[in-house]
Write a protein that holds these residues in place. Structure first.
Motif, PDB file in Angstrom:
ATOM      1  N   TRP A  44       0.833  -1.207   0.000  1.00  0.00           N
ATOM      2  CA  TRP A  44       0.000   0.000   0.000  1.00  0.00           C
ATOM      3  C   TRP A  44       0.862   1.249   0.000  1.00  0.00           C
ATOM      4  O   TRP A  44       0.611   2.192  -0.744  1.00  0.00           O
ATOM      5  N   ILE A  48       0.045   3.573  -3.033  1.00  0.00           N
ATOM      6  CA  ILE A  48      -0.997   4.566  -2.746  1.00  0.00           C
ATOM      7  C   ILE A  48      -0.350   5.820  -2.163  1.00  0.00           C
ATOM      8  O   ILE A  48       0.466   5.726  -1.238  1.00  0.00           O
ATOM      9  N   LEU A  53      -3.901   7.639   1.772  1.00  0.00           N
ATOM     10  CA  LEU A  53      -3.919   6.475   2.655  1.00  0.00           C
ATOM     11  C   LEU A  53      -4.098   6.825   4.130  1.00  0.00           C
ATOM     12  O   LEU A  53      -4.851   6.170   4.846  1.00  0.00           O
ATOM     13  N   LEU A  88      -5.456   4.658   9.121  1.00  0.00           N
ATOM     14  CA  LEU A  88      -5.705   4.528   7.679  1.00  0.00           C
ATOM     15  C   LEU A  88      -7.129   4.909   7.336  1.00  0.00           C
ATOM     16  O   LEU A  88      -8.064   4.638   8.090  1.00  0.00           O
ATOM     17  N   LYS A  89      -7.286   5.518   6.169  1.00  0.00           N
ATOM     18  CA  LYS A  89      -8.635   5.761   5.656  1.00  0.00           C
ATOM     19  C   LYS A  89      -9.233   4.410   5.317  1.00  0.00           C
ATOM     20  O   LYS A  89      -8.538   3.470   4.929  1.00  0.00           O
ATOM     21  N   ARG A  90     -10.551   4.324   5.438  1.00  0.00           N
ATOM     22  CA  ARG A  90     -11.227   3.047   5.210  1.00  0.00           C
ATOM     23  C   ARG A  90     -12.461   3.262   4.361  1.00  0.00           C
ATOM     24  O   ARG A  90     -13.012   4.347   4.374  1.00  0.00           O
ATOM     25  N   ILE A  92     -10.279  -0.038   2.447  1.00  0.00           N
ATOM     26  CA  ILE A  92      -9.258  -0.205   1.418  1.00  0.00           C
ATOM     27  C   ILE A  92      -9.601  -1.507   0.699  1.00  0.00           C
ATOM     28  O   ILE A  92      -9.738  -2.554   1.333  1.00  0.00           O
ATOM     29  N   TYR A  99      -5.331  -1.200  -5.850  1.00  0.00           N
ATOM     30  CA  TYR A  99      -5.911  -0.769  -4.580  1.00  0.00           C
ATOM     31  C   TYR A  99      -6.835   0.421  -4.778  1.00  0.00           C
ATOM     32  O   TYR A  99      -6.619   1.250  -5.656  1.00  0.00           O
ATOM     33  N   VAL A 101      -9.082   3.228  -2.239  1.00  0.00           N
ATOM     34  CA  VAL A 101      -9.292   3.711  -0.869  1.00  0.00           C
ATOM     35  C   VAL A 101     -10.539   4.576  -0.838  1.00  0.00           C
ATOM     36  O   VAL A 101     -10.684   5.501  -1.630  1.00  0.00           O
ATOM     37  N   GLU A 107     -15.464   5.327  -6.382  1.00  0.00           N
ATOM     38  CA  GLU A 107     -15.031   4.003  -5.929  1.00  0.00           C
ATOM     39  C   GLU A 107     -16.104   2.955  -6.217  1.00  0.00           C
ATOM     40  O   GLU A 107     -15.786   1.827  -6.608  1.00  0.00           O
TER      41      GLU A 107
END
Length: 116
Positions: A44, A48, A53, A88-90, A92, A99, A101, A107
């Motif tokens: 990651w 990213i 991230l 971490l941002k969620r 993922i 990947y 995020v 998304e």
């Protein structure tokens, strides 16, 4: 596809419900309960942008001391992130070495393509 998240995170729960409603199969990995594999985190960090991230708006980040914040901006923030995965941002999403995020409309479009 694997979705990394925290089981009591509202966004992660919404994403799981949405994936189910869309008929997209996904394995859920709880970063807090199951741990965060160091090799996955290393990928990651290589793939990213850290600005995407790391969640600098979250409570966990705001409660860090200056040394920990500096470590997150340093060469290898892995130890800090593994110790506190809520940094971490969620969610993922991981799919065939790619990947994603977050969980907003762009998304969702990508997830539909991955699930097709």
């Amino acid at each position: 596809m694997i979705m990394y998240g925290i089981k009591n995170c509202d966004t992660c729960r919404k994403a799981l419900k949405w994936l189910e409603a869309e008929g997209i199969s996904c394995q859920f990995h709880d970063m807090r309960g199951d741990g965060l594999p160091p090799e996955e985190l290393a990928q990651w960090l290589d793939s990213i942008d850290r600005a995407i991230l790391v969640n600098k708006r979250g409570t966990t980040y705001r409660q860090l001391d200056e040394a920990a914040k500096a470590a997150l901006d340093g060469d290898d923030p892995s130890a800090e992130i593994i110790a506190q995965p809520t940094l971490l941002k969620r969610p993922i999403f991981a799919h065939k070495g790619t990947y994603l995020v977050g969980f907003k409309e762009p998304e969702k479009e990508t997830l539909r393509k991955w699930g097709a």
